[in-house]
Design an enzyme around this catalytic site. Structure first.
Site, PDB file in Angstrom:
ATOM      1  N   GLU A   1       0.853  -1.187   0.000  1.00  0.00           N
ATOM      2  CA  GLU A   1       0.000   0.000   0.000  1.00  0.00           C
ATOM      3  C   GLU A   1       0.890   1.238   0.000  1.00  0.00           C
ATOM      4  OE1 GLU A   1      -2.486   2.943  -0.021  1.00  0.00           O
ATOM      5  OE2 GLU A   1      -3.183   0.877  -0.334  1.00  0.00           O
ATOM      6  N   GLN A   2       0.625   2.168  -0.925  1.00  0.00           N
ATOM      7  CA  GLN A   2       1.501   3.334  -1.045  1.00  0.00           C
ATOM      8  C   GLN A   2       1.264   4.379   0.045  1.00  0.00           C
ATOM      9  OE1 GLN A   2       1.005   5.401  -4.732  1.00  0.00           O
ATOM     10  NE2 GLN A   2      -1.193   5.705  -4.478  1.00  0.00           N
TER      11      GLN A   2
ATOM     12  N   ASP B   1     -11.378  -2.290  -9.645  1.00  0.00           N
ATOM     13  CA  ASP B   1     -11.319  -1.182 -10.601  1.00  0.00           C
ATOM     14  C   ASP B   1     -10.156  -1.292 -11.572  1.00  0.00           C
ATOM     15  OD1 ASP B   1     -13.579   0.013  -9.635  1.00  0.00           O
ATOM     16  OD2 ASP B   1     -12.552   1.602  -8.530  1.00  0.00           O
TER      17      ASP B   1
ATOM     18  N   ARG C   1     -17.031   4.073   4.080  1.00  0.00           N
ATOM     19  CA  ARG C   1     -15.942   3.318   3.456  1.00  0.00           C
ATOM     20  C   ARG C   1     -14.823   3.015   4.454  1.00  0.00           C
ATOM     21  NH1 ARG C   1     -14.467   2.792  -2.051  1.00  0.00           N
ATOM     22  NH2 ARG C   1     -16.153   4.247  -2.563  1.00  0.00           N
TER      23      ARG C   1
ATOM     24  N   TYR D   1     -27.994   9.455   1.764  1.00  0.00           N
ATOM     25  CA  TYR D   1     -28.366   8.341   2.645  1.00  0.00           C
ATOM     26  C   TYR D   1     -27.543   8.424   3.926  1.00  0.00           C
ATOM     27  CZ  TYR D   1     -24.365   6.187   0.155  1.00  0.00           C
ATOM     28  OH  TYR D   1     -23.147   5.931  -0.430  1.00  0.00           O
TER      29      TYR D   1
END
Length: 392
Positions: free
Chosen positions: A35-36, A287, A106, A209
């Site tokens: 992970e950067q 993605d 998230r 929401y």
């Protein structure tokens, strides 16, 4: 078949990368995630986890933990923009009662997946910026600090600008959809219910929401315009620009917009689904393989599905990684492409202008009265699909 003989490197500690790490480590592989960023975290954004994504989290025994800190969606409500008048209510409790939809921060989902990965024994290495990936004869990941790593398999879960995708596919130019979107989170002072409410205006719409314990409301505001905007939703913008763009929106929508103190703006670009998801012992996921517009809320859910199917394919053919990766692509590419296309077609429904706007809204109202079950179930092919039970 066990994966104990495999050393796997995953690029990216997002939803797809962490989910794949959990799946593969639990199947016996030794997994390292690169992970950067300096911390594994996501801030300032909500997302919807639909039943197809919840199926994967359930299979990983993580669904209950997510549900405790999220809002279960009770309905989807379409409203007019000027006064907030109700056009159509899709009652999920009544017509999709066996399915579970959640509104999730998230950051909470990332934390759950990161904790599960570490508990399983996954090694997460931070501040690891990937410069390029070599596919043959054995995968090599070149880092910005000059170091190299690899393993028996490298998985590119590194998002829109994936270095792994660059290694497998020709670099193409994404298509600007002439739409931009703002994201913001505001306090829920007005007791906003556990519903996804869509305020539909000419050439633009606003989705709202609640999140977490209901104390927050997530906003996504989409506007058609010719001016290009930077791709990627971490670019800050002045909230006054958002309010000016949606000045014609009234009622609850206007109140929510008045509460925005910080927001991000990004351009919505259409990227093709990757032609090649694998080569040798390098594979793409999420993605990196199939970027999607946000109009079906399927980016994170598709990544969860990918992680599960990739794990199954490798378990079935652990002695032949290229064959396993080919099987993975065969199971996933058609479904991902169909969902990406559906998302690309969905936004215009919320952006109708006169003279089509009024009759279209009347048709929606009539459909809601005469065939509510059909209206709720029109995307069952997405939401009822369970990759933990089905082939694909």
């Amino acid at each position: 078949m066990t994966l104990k003989h495999l050393n796997i490197t995953i690029i990216g500690a997002g939803i797809g990368g962490l989910a794949a790490a959990v799946v593969l480590q639990r199947k016996g592989a030794q997994v390292t995630v690169l992970e950067q960023a300096e911390v594994v975290s996501e801030v300032g954004a909500g997302l919807q986890i639909t039943p197809n994504g919840m199926a994967v989290l359930s299979a990983l025994d993580l669904a209950d933990e997510l549900a405790w800190g999220a809002q279960r969606a009770r309905a989807v409500v379409l409203r007019g923009h000027r006064h907030g008048n109700e056009v159509l209510r899709l009652d999920l409790d009544q017509y999709a009662g066996d399915l579970r939809y959640y509104f999730v921060h998230r950051a909470d989902l990332i934390r759950i997946l990161a904790d599960a990965a570490r508990d399983a024994g996954v090694q997460v290495r931070l501040l690891q910026k990937v410069e390029r990936v070599e596919t043959c004869p054995k995968p090599v990941v070149h880092l910005a600090n000059g170091a190299q790593c690899g393993g028996d398999l490298v998985i590119g879960a590194d998002g829109l600008h994936s270095q792994a995708r660059r290694a497998l596919n020709e670099t193409g130019q994404p298509f600007f959809t002439r739409q931009v979107a703002w994201r913001a989170i505001v306090p829920n002072h007005s007791k906003f219910p556990a519903e996804a409410q869509v305020f539909m205006g000419p050439g633009q719409h606003l989705v709202a929401y609640p999140l977490r314990d209901g104390s927050l409301v997530n906003l996504i505001a989409v506007q058609e315009r010719r001016a290009w905007a930077e791709e990627g939703w971490h670019f800050p913008d002045d909230p006054s620009n958002l309010r000016a763009a949606f000045a014609s929106f009234g009622g609850e929508a206007q109140y929510l917009l008045s509460q925005v103190e910080n927001c991000a703006l990004w351009g919505l670009f259409r990227h093709p689904v990757a032609s090649h998801w694998h080569q040798g012992a390098v594979a793409l996921l999420g993605d990196a393989a199939h970027p999607t517009l946000p109009f079906m809320a399927q980016g994170g859910n598709l990544a969860l599905e990918d992680a599960w199917v990739l794990g199954e394919a490798l378990e079935e053919q652990a002695q032949d990684i290229p064959a396993a990766l080919a099987r993975y692509q065969d199971r996933r590419r058609m479904r991902a492409s169909k969902i990406v296309d559906a998302a690309s077609r969905n936004a215009w429904k919320y952006h109708l202008r006169a003279p089509l706007r009024w009759p279209a809204h009347q048709i929606l109202k009539l459909g809601g009265h005469l065939a509510p079950q059909r209206m709720v179930g029109q995307f069952d092919w997405i939401y009822r699909h369970d990759v933990t039970r089905a082939q694909g």
